[in-house]
Design a protein around this motif. Structure first.
Motif, mmCIF file in Angstrom:
data_model
loop_
_atom_site.group_PDB
_atom_site.id
_atom_site.type_symbol
_atom_site.label_atom_id
_atom_site.label_comp_id
_atom_site.label_asym_id
_atom_site.label_seq_id
_atom_site.Cartn_x
_atom_site.Cartn_y
_atom_site.Cartn_z
ATOM 1 N N TYR A 110 0.817 -1.217 0.000
ATOM 2 C CA TYR A 110 0.000 0.000 0.000
ATOM 3 C C TYR A 110 0.857 1.277 0.000
ATOM 4 N N SER A 111 2.121 1.117 -0.316
ATOM 5 C CA SER A 111 3.041 2.261 -0.255
ATOM 6 C C SER A 111 2.701 3.360 -1.250
ATOM 7 N N PHE A 112 1.891 3.042 -2.250
ATOM 8 C CA PHE A 112 1.484 4.076 -3.223
ATOM 9 C C PHE A 112 0.682 5.198 -2.551
ATOM 10 N N ALA A 113 0.161 4.941 -1.351
ATOM 11 C CA ALA A 113 -0.645 5.949 -0.651
ATOM 12 C C ALA A 113 0.174 6.797 0.315
ATOM 13 N N GLU A 114 1.476 6.538 0.445
ATOM 14 C CA GLU A 114 2.287 7.201 1.472
ATOM 15 C C GLU A 114 2.321 8.715 1.316
ATOM 16 N N GLU A 115 2.579 9.196 0.113
ATOM 17 C CA GLU A 115 2.677 10.655 -0.096
ATOM 18 C C GLU A 115 1.341 11.350 0.130
ATOM 19 N N ILE A 116 0.254 10.680 -0.223
ATOM 20 C CA ILE A 116 -1.072 11.260 0.008
ATOM 21 C C ILE A 116 -1.333 11.371 1.511
ATOM 22 N N ILE A 117 -0.913 10.353 2.263
ATOM 23 C CA ILE A 117 -1.072 10.383 3.722
ATOM 24 C C ILE A 117 -0.306 11.567 4.311
ATOM 25 N N LYS A 118 0.949 11.734 3.903
ATOM 26 C CA LYS A 118 1.763 12.843 4.404
ATOM 27 C C LYS A 118 1.136 14.196 4.059
ATOM 28 N N LYS A 119 0.627 14.293 2.846
ATOM 29 C CA LYS A 119 0.022 15.554 2.400
ATOM 30 C C LYS A 119 -1.192 15.911 3.252
ATOM 31 N N LEU A 120 -2.020 14.928 3.582
ATOM 32 C CA LEU A 120 -3.207 15.180 4.404
ATOM 33 C C LEU A 120 -2.825 15.584 5.818
ATOM 34 N N VAL A 121 -1.809 14.929 6.374
ATOM 35 C CA VAL A 121 -1.377 15.237 7.749
ATOM 36 C C VAL A 121 -0.780 16.639 7.827
ATOM 37 N N LYS A 122 -0.062 17.056 6.779
ATOM 38 C CA LYS A 122 0.579 18.373 6.770
ATOM 39 C C LYS A 122 -0.430 19.525 6.781
ATOM 40 N N LYS A 123 -1.688 19.235 6.492
ATOM 41 C CA LYS A 123 -2.702 20.293 6.525
ATOM 42 C C LYS A 123 -2.933 20.803 7.945
ATOM 43 N N THR A 124 -2.689 19.945 8.932
ATOM 44 C CA THR A 124 -2.897 20.362 10.328
ATOM 45 C C THR A 124 -1.601 20.394 11.133
ATOM 46 N N VAL A 125 -0.574 19.707 10.671
ATOM 47 C CA VAL A 125 0.698 19.664 11.399
ATOM 48 C C VAL A 125 1.732 20.529 10.682
ATOM 49 N N LYS A 126 2.207 21.565 11.351
ATOM 50 C CA LYS A 126 3.196 22.474 10.767
ATOM 51 C C LYS A 126 4.599 22.239 11.309
ATOM 52 N N ARG A 127 4.691 21.612 12.475
ATOM 53 C CA ARG A 127 6.006 21.369 13.077
ATOM 54 C C ARG A 127 5.892 20.217 14.063
ATOM 55 N N GLY A 128 6.945 19.372 14.119
ATOM 56 C CA GLY A 128 6.947 18.256 15.054
ATOM 57 C C GLY A 128 7.381 16.965 14.380
ATOM 58 N N LYS A 129 7.699 15.999 15.196
ATOM 59 C CA LYS A 129 8.062 14.668 14.702
ATOM 60 C C LYS A 129 6.815 13.793 14.772
ATOM 61 N N VAL A 130 6.345 13.334 13.608
ATOM 62 C CA VAL A 130 5.077 12.612 13.522
ATOM 63 C C VAL A 130 5.320 11.200 12.985
ATOM 64 N N GLU A 131 4.772 10.221 13.694
ATOM 65 C CA GLU A 131 4.833 8.825 13.252
ATOM 66 C C GLU A 131 3.415 8.345 12.955
ATOM 67 N N ILE A 132 3.226 7.844 11.732
ATOM 68 C CA ILE A 132 1.916 7.368 11.299
ATOM 69 C C ILE A 132 2.001 5.865 11.042
ATOM 70 N N SER A 133 1.131 5.115 11.693
ATOM 71 C CA SER A 133 1.098 3.660 11.504
ATOM 72 C C SER A 133 -0.203 3.281 10.798
ATOM 73 N N VAL A 134 -0.074 2.542 9.688
ATOM 74 C CA VAL A 134 -1.234 2.075 8.929
ATOM 75 C C VAL A 134 -1.289 0.553 9.030
ATOM 76 N N MET A 135 -2.364 0.031 9.629
ATOM 77 C CA MET A 135 -2.538 -1.415 9.784
ATOM 78 C C MET A 135 -3.751 -1.868 8.983
#
Length: 293
Positions: A42-67
């Motif tokens: 499912y790695s084809f969705a990785e950049e889309i996931i990051k893009k969505l998270v960046k809408k609310t996160v402007k700074r910080g170390k973020v770990e996203i787990s997809v199960m």
């Protein structure tokens, strides 16, 4: 609105084939650092996931787990490679004839040969997968952002309290500062008369001149004005619509700089004692600001 960089959010979504669970964890960091852990298919969705998270996160170390949990058995295709099987049979038959072997070429033997039978993942509908992941992710993002806002409100409240405390200390110094030169003149006059035992008359204007020179060197008016200005700016940022941790971090550095200058210039024990309290509060603010987005 002030936001903390520390937060957690979890979201789940099920389609007809799979159950998606996404967790977002974040801690403070100087820059934006987003990493995603997910099944490779499912790695084809990785950049889309990051893009969505960046809408609310402007700074910080973020770990996203997809199960991903498969709900049906339709996720795999069993493929038979007959061309490879033919080559195995031909080569095994050649070995039998070459060495005069009597062993039979059985189905179980052939099925165990590499690449004869393969279990392959079903071809993914990437658009459908992205929609499902996005649905789970949006829930996780909302919970993650809500937690950071709640923590941010607590941080803002604490920082405002400390700003007011520093402001009260500054007022104490402002009351003490005008008397520094006068007290110095009195101490200088007493010290001179103590040393010469009143045997020589010291011109009063000379003492006043020395006191004036000292008062000019010990003048902390500009530093106090700048410190008050920094407090005002910090309170404005804390009440703003967006979280600006970098600006707050810069202001804390400037507040600490002014506090050090005041402490070194004032040359008065009373002011020094108050300034130590200010520096203590500035340090507490600095620690809190490190966790603001």
């Amino acid at each position: 609105m002030i936001k903390s960089m520390t937060g957690f959010g979890k979201g789940e979504y099920s389609d007809s084939k799979r159950n998606f669970t996404i967790e977002i964890k974040s801690v403070n960091h100087r820059y934006t650092d987003i990493s995603v852990k997910m099944p490779r298919r499912y790695s084809f969705a990785e950049e889309i996931i990051k893009k969505l998270v960046k809408k609310t996160v402007k700074r910080g170390k973020v770990e996203i787990s997809v199960m991903v949990e498969n709900l049906t058995e339709d996720d795999l295709n069993i493929n038979l490679n007959t061309a490879v099987a033919h080559q195995y049979v031909e080569n095994l038959q050649a070995l039998k004839e070459e060495f005069g072997l009597q062993d039979e070429i059985t189905l179980s033997l052939l099925a165990d040969m590499p690449d004869v039978i393969k279990a392959m993942p079903d071809i993914e509908d990437e658009e459908e997968i992205i929609r499902s992941i996005s649905s789970a992710l949006e829930i996780a993002i909302e919970k993650h952002d809500s937690m950071r806002k709640i923590e941010g409100e607590k941080l803002a409240s604490d920082l405002k309290m400390r700003c007011e405390l520093i402001r009260s200390y500054v007022k104490q110094i402002e009351k003490k500062a005008p008397d520094v030169g006068k007290l110095y003149a009195e101490k200088l006059n007493d010290r001179i008369h103590e040393l010469i035992d009143n045997s020589v008359e010291v011109p009063e204007d000379r003492i006043l001149l020395e006191a004036a020179i000292f008062a000019d060197k010990a003048n902390i008016t500009e530093e106090l004005v700048r410190l008050n200005s920094h407090i005002d700016q910090m309170e404005t940022i804390l009440d703003a619509d967006k979280s600006e941790g970098k600006k707050l971090d810069f202001l804390v550095q400037e507040m600490n700089r002014e506090a050090n200058t005041i402490g070194s210039k004032a040359n008065d024990i009373g002011i020094t004692e108050v300034m130590l309290e200010i520096k203590s509060e500035v340090e507490k603010i600095r620690e809190q600001v490190q966790n603001i987005e």
